[in-house]
Design an enzyme around this catalytic site. Structure first.
Site, PDB file in Angstrom:
ATOM      1  N   SER A 145       0.831  -1.202   0.000  1.00 30.65           N
ATOM      2  CA  SER A 145       0.000   0.000   0.000  1.00 30.65           C
ATOM      3  C   SER A 145       0.862   1.246   0.000  1.00 30.65           C
ATOM      4  O   SER A 145       1.990   1.250   0.510  1.00 30.65           O
ATOM      5  CB  SER A 145      -0.898  -0.015   1.244  1.00 30.65           C
ATOM      6  OG  SER A 145      -1.509   1.242   1.450  1.00 30.65           O
ATOM      7  N   TYR A 169      -1.372   0.464   9.762  1.00 34.99           N
ATOM      8  CA  TYR A 169      -1.512  -0.303   8.526  1.00 34.99           C
ATOM      9  C   TYR A 169      -0.261  -0.181   7.669  1.00 34.99           C
ATOM     10  O   TYR A 169       0.275  -1.179   7.171  1.00 34.99           O
ATOM     11  CB  TYR A 169      -2.738   0.207   7.770  1.00 34.99           C
ATOM     12  CG  TYR A 169      -3.032  -0.522   6.480  1.00 34.99           C
ATOM     13  CD1 TYR A 169      -3.389  -1.868   6.472  1.00 34.99           C
ATOM     14  CD2 TYR A 169      -2.985   0.155   5.261  1.00 34.99           C
ATOM     15  CE1 TYR A 169      -3.687  -2.528   5.286  1.00 34.99           C
ATOM     16  CE2 TYR A 169      -3.285  -0.497   4.077  1.00 34.99           C
ATOM     17  CZ  TYR A 169      -3.632  -1.829   4.095  1.00 34.99           C
ATOM     18  OH  TYR A 169      -3.922  -2.480   2.922  1.00 34.99           O
ATOM     19  N   LYS A 173       2.390  -3.188   6.583  1.00 34.68           N
ATOM     20  CA  LYS A 173       2.704  -3.483   5.185  1.00 34.68           C
ATOM     21  C   LYS A 173       4.208  -3.399   4.932  1.00 34.68           C
ATOM     22  O   LYS A 173       4.789  -4.256   4.251  1.00 34.68           O
ATOM     23  CB  LYS A 173       1.952  -2.522   4.263  1.00 34.68           C
ATOM     24  CG  LYS A 173       0.477  -2.806   4.121  1.00 34.68           C
ATOM     25  CD  LYS A 173       0.228  -4.134   3.402  1.00 34.68           C
ATOM     26  CE  LYS A 173      -1.239  -4.333   3.073  1.00 34.68           C
ATOM     27  NZ  LYS A 173      -1.483  -5.633   2.400  1.00 34.68           N
TER      28      LYS A 173
END
Length: 354
Positions: A145, A169, A173
């Site tokens: 991402s 997040y 990642k």
């Protein structure tokens, strides 16, 4: 026995790697993306004998006309991960690792985010390593991402831009990316890391992603439903100038297939990361495209209530990338900005596809 370790300065595959018959193994918790990918794999002319092992948190459906195994699986359970490599189709030659707890969900539940976005990916990666036949590297395609970026950034992100995430997040990642790069460097797997733009318009129901509104302000109004935009408090809000790096689902799925076919030697020698091509559009430009395609009455279904947390996270993501490197590898990009994407989704709604 595992493949020999690659040179620390190189990710190139051993010369004696031989490929098996075409099998794909898709582990994911993003059901709409899995459905599109499975059909794209079936249609890929470069792999006419494709067979699919599909796993999801609910048992998925396979495309008609393709040999497939479908499995309901919890990817935080190592036993269930290992079972995916022990089906009648045998060990796959490619793994698509697409599952995850999305951005806002990871921010609000840090422990669950780590369990799903780091621990389960590491477990799947290690199982892939252990199950690889001698002299044969399984391709491990991981969807990352643009949330890996944060802090001060250049006007245009390029392959040399350092990733400094400012969300749970993005941190997860980036952590998984480092594992995949290291496993590739050591010759355990053939990793391919694709950092996705924000996908618009996502089909299905709204997700827990911080960026979910970017699709929601198009998808729900085109279905005749009200939706909430968490950026700004009205159509006149200056916050609507917030830009994002975007790609359509159709183009993204095409690039998932491209990722499998890129020769390993074409990647940069020190990393398997590729930022997929995209384009820049602001929230206001999205809404203007919606009005041009569907009219003022549909636009009026978008309501506003500014969410500072949501806006902070999305604002930390870079809105502009240099597409030169991914395009040189054969990846593709949307043309024409938001309006063709909105128009295509409107047609899908009218025909009952979306």
């Amino acid at each position: 026995m595992l493949p020999a370790m690659a040179s620390p300065s190189s990710f190139h595959l051993p010369n004696d790697v031989q490929r098996r018959p075409h099998h794909w193994c898709c582990w994911l918790a993003r059901r709409s993306r899995k459905y599109l990918l499975a059909h794209a794999l079936k249609a890929d002319p470069k792999t006419p004998d494709v067979q699919l092992i599909l796993a999801d948190i609910v048992e998925p459906k396979a495309p008609k006309g393709v040999k497939a195994v479908t499995i309901k699986a919890d990817l935080t359970d190592n036993t269930q991960i290992e079972a995916l490599f022990d089906t009648p189709l045998g060990v796959p030659d490619t793994v698509y690792c697409l599952h995850g707890i999305m951005s806002r969900g990871s921010e609000d539940n840090f422990e669950l985010g780590l369990k799903v976005n780091v621990d389960s990916v590491r477990a799947l990666l290690e199982t892939t390593r252990q199950k690889s036949p001698q002299g044969q590297l399984i391709k491990f395609i991981f969807t990352s991402s643009l949330a890996v970026y944060g802090g001060p950034l250049p006007d245009v992100v390029n392959p040399s831009t350092i990733a400094t995430p400012q969300s749970a997040y993005g941190m997860a990642k980036l952590t998984s990316e480092l594992f995949i790069n290291e496993y590739s460097r050591r010759g355990f797997i053939d990793g391919r890391i694709i950092r996705l733009p924000t996908i618009v318009v996502r089909p299905g129901v709204p997700s827990a992603a911080t960026s979910a509104f970017i699709s929601g302000i198009i998808r729900e109004p085109l279905k005749g439903l009200e939706t909430l935009c968490p950026i700004g408090n009205s159509l006149d809000s200056p916050e609507l100038e917030l830009p994002s790096w975007l790609a359509s689902p159709e183009t993204t799925i095409k690039n998932f297939i491209v990722a499998k076919h890129v020769p390993a030697v074409q990647f940069l020698p020190h990393t398997r990361v590729v930022c997929l091509p995209g384009f820049t559009a602001t929230v206001r430009e999205e809404l203007q495209a919606l009005e041009r395609v569907a009219g003022k009455d549909v636009l009026a279904l978008v309501k506003f209530k500014d969410d500072p947390v949501n806006r902070r996270v999305v604002s930390s993501w870079p809105p502009r990338f240099d597409n030169t490197y991914p395009l040189s590898l054969g990846f593709v990009v949307d043309e024409g900005g938001m309006e063709p994407i909105v128009r295509r989704f409107k047609e899908d709604v009218e025909t009952g596809i979306a």
